[in-house]
Write a protein that holds these residues in place. Structure first.
Motif, PDB file in Angstrom:
ATOM      1  N   ALA A  35       0.989  -8.383  13.908  1.00  0.00           N
ATOM      2  CA  ALA A  35       0.081  -7.769  14.876  1.00  0.00           C
ATOM      3  C   ALA A  35      -1.311  -8.386  14.794  1.00  0.00           C
ATOM      4  O   ALA A  35      -1.996  -8.524  15.812  1.00  0.00           O
ATOM      5  CB  ALA A  35      -0.001  -6.262  14.638  1.00  0.00           C
ATOM      6  N   LEU A  36      -1.741  -8.766  13.598  1.00  0.00           N
ATOM      7  CA  LEU A  36      -3.045  -9.402  13.444  1.00  0.00           C
ATOM      8  C   LEU A  36      -3.129 -10.727  14.193  1.00  0.00           C
ATOM      9  O   LEU A  36      -4.209 -11.125  14.639  1.00  0.00           O
ATOM     10  CB  LEU A  36      -3.359  -9.641  11.974  1.00  0.00           C
ATOM     11  CG  LEU A  36      -3.894  -8.469  11.157  1.00  0.00           C
ATOM     12  CD1 LEU A  36      -4.183  -8.926   9.732  1.00  0.00           C
ATOM     13  CD2 LEU A  36      -5.138  -7.865  11.788  1.00  0.00           C
ATOM     14  N   ILE A  59       1.661 -14.857   5.118  1.00  0.00           N
ATOM     15  CA  ILE A  59       2.806 -15.631   5.596  1.00  0.00           C
ATOM     16  C   ILE A  59       3.928 -14.701   6.038  1.00  0.00           C
ATOM     17  O   ILE A  59       4.788 -15.086   6.829  1.00  0.00           O
ATOM     18  CB  ILE A  59       3.316 -16.627   4.536  1.00  0.00           C
ATOM     19  CG1 ILE A  59       3.762 -15.904   3.250  1.00  0.00           C
ATOM     20  CG2 ILE A  59       2.261 -17.671   4.224  1.00  0.00           C
ATOM     21  CD1 ILE A  59       4.398 -16.826   2.225  1.00  0.00           C
ATOM     22  N   GLY A  60       3.889 -13.438   5.560  1.00  0.00           N
ATOM     23  CA  GLY A  60       4.885 -12.462   5.980  1.00  0.00           C
ATOM     24  C   GLY A  60       4.827 -12.135   7.458  1.00  0.00           C
ATOM     25  O   GLY A  60       5.771 -11.575   8.005  1.00  0.00           O
ATOM     26  N   GLY A  61       3.730 -12.473   8.125  1.00  0.00           N
ATOM     27  CA  GLY A  61       3.632 -12.260   9.554  1.00  0.00           C
ATOM     28  C   GLY A  61       4.192 -13.402  10.376  1.00  0.00           C
ATOM     29  O   GLY A  61       4.257 -13.315  11.604  1.00  0.00           O
ATOM     30  N   LYS A  62       4.616 -14.493   9.703  1.00  0.00           N
ATOM     31  CA  LYS A  62       5.092 -15.659  10.445  1.00  0.00           C
ATOM     32  C   LYS A  62       6.379 -16.244   9.863  1.00  0.00           C
ATOM     33  O   LYS A  62       6.705 -17.406  10.080  1.00  0.00           O
ATOM     34  CB  LYS A  62       4.008 -16.734  10.470  1.00  0.00           C
ATOM     35  CG  LYS A  62       2.731 -16.264  11.165  1.00  0.00           C
ATOM     36  CD  LYS A  62       1.801 -17.401  11.484  1.00  0.00           C
ATOM     37  CE  LYS A  62       2.300 -18.200  12.671  1.00  0.00           C
ATOM     38  NZ  LYS A  62       1.311 -19.209  13.121  1.00  0.00           N
ATOM     39  N   LEU A  96       9.522  -4.908   6.081  1.00  0.00           N
ATOM     40  CA  LEU A  96       9.398  -4.832   7.538  1.00  0.00           C
ATOM     41  C   LEU A  96       8.050  -4.267   7.991  1.00  0.00           C
ATOM     42  O   LEU A  96       7.405  -4.807   8.893  1.00  0.00           O
ATOM     43  CB  LEU A  96      10.529  -3.981   8.109  1.00  0.00           C
ATOM     44  CG  LEU A  96      10.518  -3.778   9.626  1.00  0.00           C
ATOM     45  CD1 LEU A  96      10.731  -5.101  10.348  1.00  0.00           C
ATOM     46  CD2 LEU A  96      11.584  -2.771  10.040  1.00  0.00           C
ATOM     47  N   ALA A  97       7.606  -3.181   7.377  1.00  0.00           N
ATOM     48  CA  ALA A  97       6.351  -2.559   7.802  1.00  0.00           C
ATOM     49  C   ALA A  97       5.179  -3.515   7.603  1.00  0.00           C
ATOM     50  O   ALA A  97       4.310  -3.648   8.479  1.00  0.00           O
ATOM     51  CB  ALA A  97       6.124  -1.264   7.020  1.00  0.00           C
ATOM     52  N   TYR A  98       5.154  -4.191   6.481  1.00  0.00           N
ATOM     53  CA  TYR A  98       4.077  -5.135   6.176  1.00  0.00           C
ATOM     54  C   TYR A  98       4.118  -6.324   7.123  1.00  0.00           C
ATOM     55  O   TYR A  98       3.093  -6.724   7.690  1.00  0.00           O
ATOM     56  CB  TYR A  98       4.225  -5.597   4.733  1.00  0.00           C
ATOM     57  CG  TYR A  98       3.162  -6.550   4.252  1.00  0.00           C
ATOM     58  CD1 TYR A  98       1.892  -6.084   3.914  1.00  0.00           C
ATOM     59  CD2 TYR A  98       3.429  -7.898   4.102  1.00  0.00           C
ATOM     60  CE1 TYR A  98       0.918  -6.945   3.450  1.00  0.00           C
ATOM     61  CE2 TYR A  98       2.456  -8.771   3.639  1.00  0.00           C
ATOM     62  CZ  TYR A  98       1.204  -8.298   3.314  1.00  0.00           C
ATOM     63  OH  TYR A  98       0.234  -9.160   2.848  1.00  0.00           O
ATOM     64  N   ALA A  99       5.302  -6.908   7.310  1.00  0.00           N
ATOM     65  CA  ALA A  99       5.432  -8.075   8.185  1.00  0.00           C
ATOM     66  C   ALA A  99       5.011  -7.738   9.611  1.00  0.00           C
ATOM     67  O   ALA A  99       4.326  -8.521  10.272  1.00  0.00           O
ATOM     68  CB  ALA A  99       6.862  -8.597   8.157  1.00  0.00           C
ATOM     69  N   THR A 142       1.184   2.072   6.991  1.00  0.00           N
ATOM     70  CA  THR A 142       0.941   0.634   6.859  1.00  0.00           C
ATOM     71  C   THR A 142       0.249   0.085   8.090  1.00  0.00           C
ATOM     72  O   THR A 142      -0.694  -0.721   7.988  1.00  0.00           O
ATOM     73  CB  THR A 142       2.276  -0.109   6.627  1.00  0.00           C
ATOM     74  OG1 THR A 142       2.955   0.474   5.508  1.00  0.00           O
ATOM     75  CG2 THR A 142       2.039  -1.583   6.353  1.00  0.00           C
ATOM     76  N   GLN A 143       0.661   0.530   9.267  1.00  0.00           N
ATOM     77  CA  GLN A 143       0.019   0.067  10.500  1.00  0.00           C
ATOM     78  C   GLN A 143      -1.405   0.619  10.610  1.00  0.00           C
ATOM     79  O   GLN A 143      -2.316  -0.072  11.093  1.00  0.00           O
ATOM     80  CB  GLN A 143       0.836   0.475  11.735  1.00  0.00           C
ATOM     81  CG  GLN A 143       2.331   0.159  11.674  1.00  0.00           C
ATOM     82  CD  GLN A 143       2.647  -1.217  11.135  1.00  0.00           C
ATOM     83  OE1 GLN A 143       2.125  -2.229  11.605  1.00  0.00           O
ATOM     84  NE2 GLN A 143       3.523  -1.261  10.138  1.00  0.00           N
ATOM     85  N   GLU A 144      -1.611   1.844  10.155  1.00  0.00           N
ATOM     86  CA  GLU A 144      -2.949   2.439  10.206  1.00  0.00           C
ATOM     87  C   GLU A 144      -3.955   1.604   9.425  1.00  0.00           C
ATOM     88  O   GLU A 144      -5.048   1.310   9.909  1.00  0.00           O
ATOM     89  CB  GLU A 144      -2.918   3.869   9.639  1.00  0.00           C
ATOM     90  CG  GLU A 144      -2.419   4.920  10.596  1.00  0.00           C
ATOM     91  CD  GLU A 144      -3.441   5.252  11.668  1.00  0.00           C
ATOM     92  OE1 GLU A 144      -4.649   5.304  11.358  1.00  0.00           O
ATOM     93  OE2 GLU A 144      -3.038   5.466  12.822  1.00  0.00           O
TER      94      GLU A 144
END
Length: 259
Positions: A160-161, A142-145, A152-155, A109-111
């Protein structure tokens, strides 16, 4: 609005990516459609042409640096430069509580969601600096905030973006390049339906609909979005009208972003 603009859109084979590419075409842009699915990006390129733009399709894996370097080179060779990079390629990642997440799935997911945008920015930046209206638009979530249970992996990748966006905005800003992240809420379509089904399975619920994902978490009662709403925001940021908007995270999310 985007005449004489050349844009590279990753993840252009479907969904938001295809909508962004087609919207750019409708505003007169040249669009390079990049994704791993050759047939699907050919369809997107045809849709861009039908909308009024010029388009080429380049099969690209954003996690492979040679592929990224090649698609940027192809963009410049075809259209003479690069004005806008849209980092849209991404995957949903595992839908599991943290103790069940496979480490390789987390890394994958991070890759895709983090290393991919980094590589694209790395190889595009010299051309964006040369443009008189360079821009980078990262497609976050919105999962990043806000909390995203079982994602968890997606958020983590989407948060990170945010850091990447703010740092790139300062690194590239002296050359007039703007860098922003657009945070879509839930988009109507098969991807959100798949995620809701997986969450329902974890919760032991036989059936769930996208409209059940948490209406109390959004300011608007109608919180499901159409991909075109996101595409229009991206086009605005890429245009001359958005020339003083940078280092921002902009929610197109029915009020679902928490800060």
């Amino acid at each position: 609005m985007l005449e004489d603009t050349t844009a590279l859109v990753t993840g252009a084979s479907q969904g938001i990516g295809r909508e962004i590419a087609t919207t750019f075409g409708g505003y007169g842009a040249n669009v390079v459609c990049a994704a791993r699915s050759a047939d699907a990006i050919d369809e997107t390129a045809a849709a861009v042409t039908d909308a009024g733009g010029e388009a080429v399709a380049v099969e690209t894996d954003v996690t492979a640096e040679d592929d990224v370097a090649a698609v940027v080179e192809a963009t410049v060779d075809e259209f003479g430069g690069l004005d806008c990079l849209v980092n849209n390629a991404g995957i949903g990642g595992p839908v599991q509580p943290v103790h069940r997440i496979d480490a390789d799935a987390f890394r994958r997911t991070q890759e895709v969601n983090v290393v991919g945008p980094f590589l694209c920015a790395k190889h595009a930046e010299e051309h964006l600096r040369e443009s008189d209206r360079g821009s980078v638009i990262n497609i976050g979530s919105i999962g990043g905030k806000r909390p995203y249970p079982n994602r968890l992996a997606y958020a983590a990748s989407k948060m990170a973006l945010v850091g990447m966006t703010r740092t790139l905005a300062y690194e590239l800003g002296r050359d007039g390049v703007t860098v922003n992240t657009v945070l879509p809420g839930p988009i109507e379509g098969p991807r959100v339906e798949e995620m809701v089904a997986k969450q329902a399975e974890l919760a032991g619920v036989e059936r769930a609909e996208p409209a059940d994902i948490g209406p109390d978490d959004f300011a608007l009662a109608e919180f499901m979005l159409d991909a075109s709403e996101v595409a229009e925001q991206v086009a605005y940021l890429a245009s001359e009208r958005g020339r003083h908007i940078t280092a921002q995270e902009i929610g197109v999310d029915a009020g679902g972003t928490w800060y």
